[in-house]
Write an enzyme that holds these catalytic residues in place. Structure first.
Site, PDB file in Angstrom:
ATOM      1  N   LYS A   1     -11.519   5.323  27.451  1.00 50.92           N
ATOM      2  CA  LYS A   1     -12.577   4.623  26.721  1.00 50.92           C
ATOM      3  C   LYS A   1     -12.197   4.332  25.273  1.00 50.92           C
ATOM      4  O   LYS A   1     -12.844   3.520  24.613  1.00 50.92           O
ATOM      5  CB  LYS A   1     -13.884   5.431  26.775  1.00 50.92           C
ATOM      6  CG  LYS A   1     -13.898   6.723  26.014  1.00 50.92           C
ATOM      7  CD  LYS A   1     -15.232   7.423  26.187  1.00 50.92           C
ATOM      8  CE  LYS A   1     -15.290   8.741  25.426  1.00 50.92           C
ATOM      9  NZ  LYS A   1     -15.198   8.568  23.979  1.00 50.92           N
ATOM     10  N   ASP A   2     -11.135   4.983  24.768  1.00 51.10           N
ATOM     11  CA  ASP A   2     -10.683   4.735  23.401  1.00 51.10           C
ATOM     12  C   ASP A   2      -9.533   3.733  23.327  1.00 51.10           C
ATOM     13  O   ASP A   2      -9.046   3.426  22.234  1.00 51.10           O
ATOM     14  CB  ASP A   2     -10.220   6.045  22.752  1.00 51.10           C
ATOM     15  CG  ASP A   2     -11.373   7.012  22.524  1.00 51.10           C
ATOM     16  OD1 ASP A   2     -12.509   6.546  22.335  1.00 51.10           O
ATOM     17  OD2 ASP A   2     -11.132   8.237  22.550  1.00 51.10           O
TER      18      ASP A   2
ATOM     19  N   ARG B   1     -22.371   0.809  21.742  1.00 52.70           N
ATOM     20  CA  ARG B   1     -23.119   0.906  23.007  1.00 52.70           C
ATOM     21  C   ARG B   1     -24.240   1.934  22.890  1.00 52.70           C
ATOM     22  O   ARG B   1     -25.396   1.663  23.253  1.00 52.70           O
ATOM     23  CB  ARG B   1     -22.162   1.293  24.143  1.00 52.70           C
ATOM     24  CG  ARG B   1     -22.852   1.660  25.467  1.00 52.70           C
ATOM     25  CD  ARG B   1     -21.824   2.198  26.464  1.00 52.70           C
ATOM     26  NE  ARG B   1     -21.117   3.360  25.935  1.00 52.70           N
ATOM     27  CZ  ARG B   1     -21.527   4.619  26.073  1.00 52.70           C
ATOM     28  NH1 ARG B   1     -22.641   4.882  26.742  1.00 52.70           N
ATOM     29  NH2 ARG B   1     -20.833   5.615  25.561  1.00 52.70           N
ATOM     30  N   ARG B   2     -23.916   3.116  22.374  1.00 58.39           N
ATOM     31  CA  ARG B   2     -24.928   4.158  22.253  1.00 58.39           C
ATOM     32  C   ARG B   2     -26.014   3.775  21.259  1.00 58.39           C
ATOM     33  O   ARG B   2     -27.197   4.038  21.480  1.00 58.39           O
ATOM     34  CB  ARG B   2     -24.262   5.469  21.832  1.00 58.39           C
ATOM     35  CG  ARG B   2     -23.391   6.100  22.908  1.00 58.39           C
ATOM     36  CD  ARG B   2     -22.615   7.267  22.336  1.00 58.39           C
ATOM     37  NE  ARG B   2     -21.830   7.978  23.347  1.00 58.39           N
ATOM     38  CZ  ARG B   2     -20.822   8.792  23.071  1.00 58.39           C
ATOM     39  NH1 ARG B   2     -20.466   8.989  21.803  1.00 58.39           N
ATOM     40  NH2 ARG B   2     -20.171   9.414  24.037  1.00 58.39           N
TER      41      ARG B   2
ATOM     42  N   ARG C   1     -18.372  10.261  12.269  1.00 54.20           N
ATOM     43  CA  ARG C   1     -16.959  10.233  12.599  1.00 54.20           C
ATOM     44  C   ARG C   1     -16.449  11.657  12.727  1.00 54.20           C
ATOM     45  O   ARG C   1     -17.131  12.607  12.404  1.00 54.20           O
ATOM     46  CB  ARG C   1     -16.161   9.499  11.505  1.00 54.20           C
ATOM     47  CG  ARG C   1     -16.453   8.009  11.441  1.00 54.20           C
ATOM     48  CD  ARG C   1     -15.860   7.210  12.595  1.00 54.20           C
ATOM     49  NE  ARG C   1     -14.460   7.540  12.806  1.00 54.20           N
ATOM     50  CZ  ARG C   1     -14.009   8.132  13.904  1.00 54.20           C
ATOM     51  NH1 ARG C   1     -14.808   8.432  14.887  1.00 54.20           N
ATOM     52  NH2 ARG C   1     -12.726   8.401  14.026  1.00 54.20           N
TER      53      ARG C   1
ATOM     54  N   ARG D   1     -17.332  17.580  14.401  1.00 53.84           N
ATOM     55  CA  ARG D   1     -18.695  17.057  14.429  1.00 53.84           C
ATOM     56  C   ARG D   1     -19.702  18.152  14.775  1.00 53.84           C
ATOM     57  O   ARG D   1     -20.779  18.229  14.183  1.00 53.84           O
ATOM     58  CB  ARG D   1     -18.798  15.908  15.432  1.00 53.84           C
ATOM     59  CG  ARG D   1     -18.318  14.577  14.875  1.00 53.84           C
ATOM     60  CD  ARG D   1     -18.461  13.476  15.901  1.00 53.84           C
ATOM     61  NE  ARG D   1     -17.503  13.633  16.987  1.00 53.84           N
ATOM     62  CZ  ARG D   1     -17.581  13.008  18.162  1.00 53.84           C
ATOM     63  NH1 ARG D   1     -18.575  12.195  18.417  1.00 53.84           N
ATOM     64  NH2 ARG D   1     -16.658  13.174  19.079  1.00 53.84           N
TER      65      ARG D   1
ATOM     66  N   CYS E   1     -14.414  -4.288  18.647  1.00 55.46           N
ATOM     67  CA  CYS E   1     -14.878  -2.937  18.352  1.00 55.46           C
ATOM     68  C   CYS E   1     -16.378  -2.883  18.068  1.00 55.46           C
ATOM     69  O   CYS E   1     -16.971  -1.808  18.075  1.00 55.46           O
ATOM     70  CB  CYS E   1     -14.108  -2.368  17.171  1.00 55.46           C
ATOM     71  SG  CYS E   1     -14.327  -3.289  15.631  1.00 55.46           S
TER      72      CYS E   1
END
Length: 301
Positions: free
Chosen positions: A68-69, A121-122, A139, A145, A234
């Site tokens: 996904k990255d 998306r989120r 980030r 995080r 992006c």
């Protein structure tokens, strides 16, 4: 997380090729170092650009990444190929709360709660499904995080994370709510780890081929083909999720482009034989374009 993924791959590689020596080289990506929005340093490519350079320069023979990255082929430097695709893990996102916070769901959070996420998306899903909540860009890797969420330094009341990523770190106990993928649409490539190599490196390609999980590879081909057809970047709030029925071998691609402002989504579905995975993904992406998805692909409502 990157080291955990590498360790898992290394174990598979050594089991398959016990006579070979595998040297692990740690690469710190621009995405890991940067603390601001990814769009300022080229979006998703921030997580692969440094490894790409070393791969193309011949300094390393393989590079490992979360699918996904990995940027789509339409906005990535040519010369890199996927050599192995590991079995897909859970595709779902989850809600994570500060340590000690009573269990809650997104629907339980007070109006105006700040929910951290770096994914367009989120953010679009939050605006559409929970308009009383405020998406806030964050980030850092998963460990940092979580630590900053617990200390209050992250500046949010909760955050969204990938269940597969927390699972790799042994942190599923931090999950407060698992989000239903039928409503909370998953990311393209979610739960998939890929190993890439130089496209002209046949020897490495042959070494990696036996490690590939064929059904997952078909799912990834479909999802990446849909994104390539869309040509998004992006800032694109998009979801592509492919599934394979083991009884019928029918592959179904469900693709969506979300309004960044939260007003709705355009959706398309394509189904067919698994050996047509890329064609099916491309078909779903092209349907979205015909339905007007282009107006949301640059991240503007």
């Amino acid at each position: 997380m990157a080291l955990e993924q590498t360790g898992r791959f290394a174990e598979l590689f050594r089991r398959c090729h016990p006579d070979l020596v595998l040297d692990v080289v740690e690469v710190v990506s621009e995405g890991d170092r940067h603390v601001g929005p990814l769009s300022r340093i080229g979006g998703k490519g921030a997580f692969t650009r440094t490894a790409d350079r070393r791969l193309l320069a011949g300094e390393v023979d393989m590079a490992i990444a979360c699918a996904k990255d990995v940027p789509g082929p339409h906005d990535r430097e040519p010369g890199i190929a996927v050599g192995a695709v590991l079995p897909r893990e859970d595709v779902r996102d989850v809600l994570v709360l500060p340590a000690g916070h009573p269990p809650a769901t997104l629907a339980d959070l007070p109006r105006g709660s700040r929910v951290g996420t770096s994914a367009p998306r989120r953010a679009a899903l939050l605006k559409a499904l929970y308009p009383a909540l405020l998406p806030v860009p964050i980030r850092g890797n998963a460990d940092s995080r979580l630590a900053r969420l617990d200390s209050g330094a992250l500046g949010v009341d909760a955050m969204i994370a990938a269940l597969a990523g927390l699972g790799r770190l042994g942190l599923t106990g931090r999950v407060s709510e698992v989000l239903d993928p039928a409503r909370w649409l998953p990311a393209s490539g979610a739960g998939i780890v890929v190993i890439e190599h130089r496209g002209d490196d046949k020897a490495t390609r042959d070494l990696l081929a036996p490690l590939t999980d064929a059904p997952t590879h078909a799912l990834l081909d479909a999802e990446r083909a849909a994104l390539a057809a869309l040509g998004g970047g992006c800032l694109t709030a998009a979801s592509v999720h492919a599934s394979l029925d083991p009884r019928t071998a029918l592959l179904t691609v469900r693709a969506a482009v979300l309004d960044p402002g939260g007003a709705g989504a355009l959706r398309a579905t394509a189904s067919g034989a698994a050996d047509r995975a890329a064609d099916l993904g491309r078909e779903a992406g092209e349907r979205l374009l015909r339905d007007g998805a282009a107006r949301w692909l640059d991240g503007r409502p």
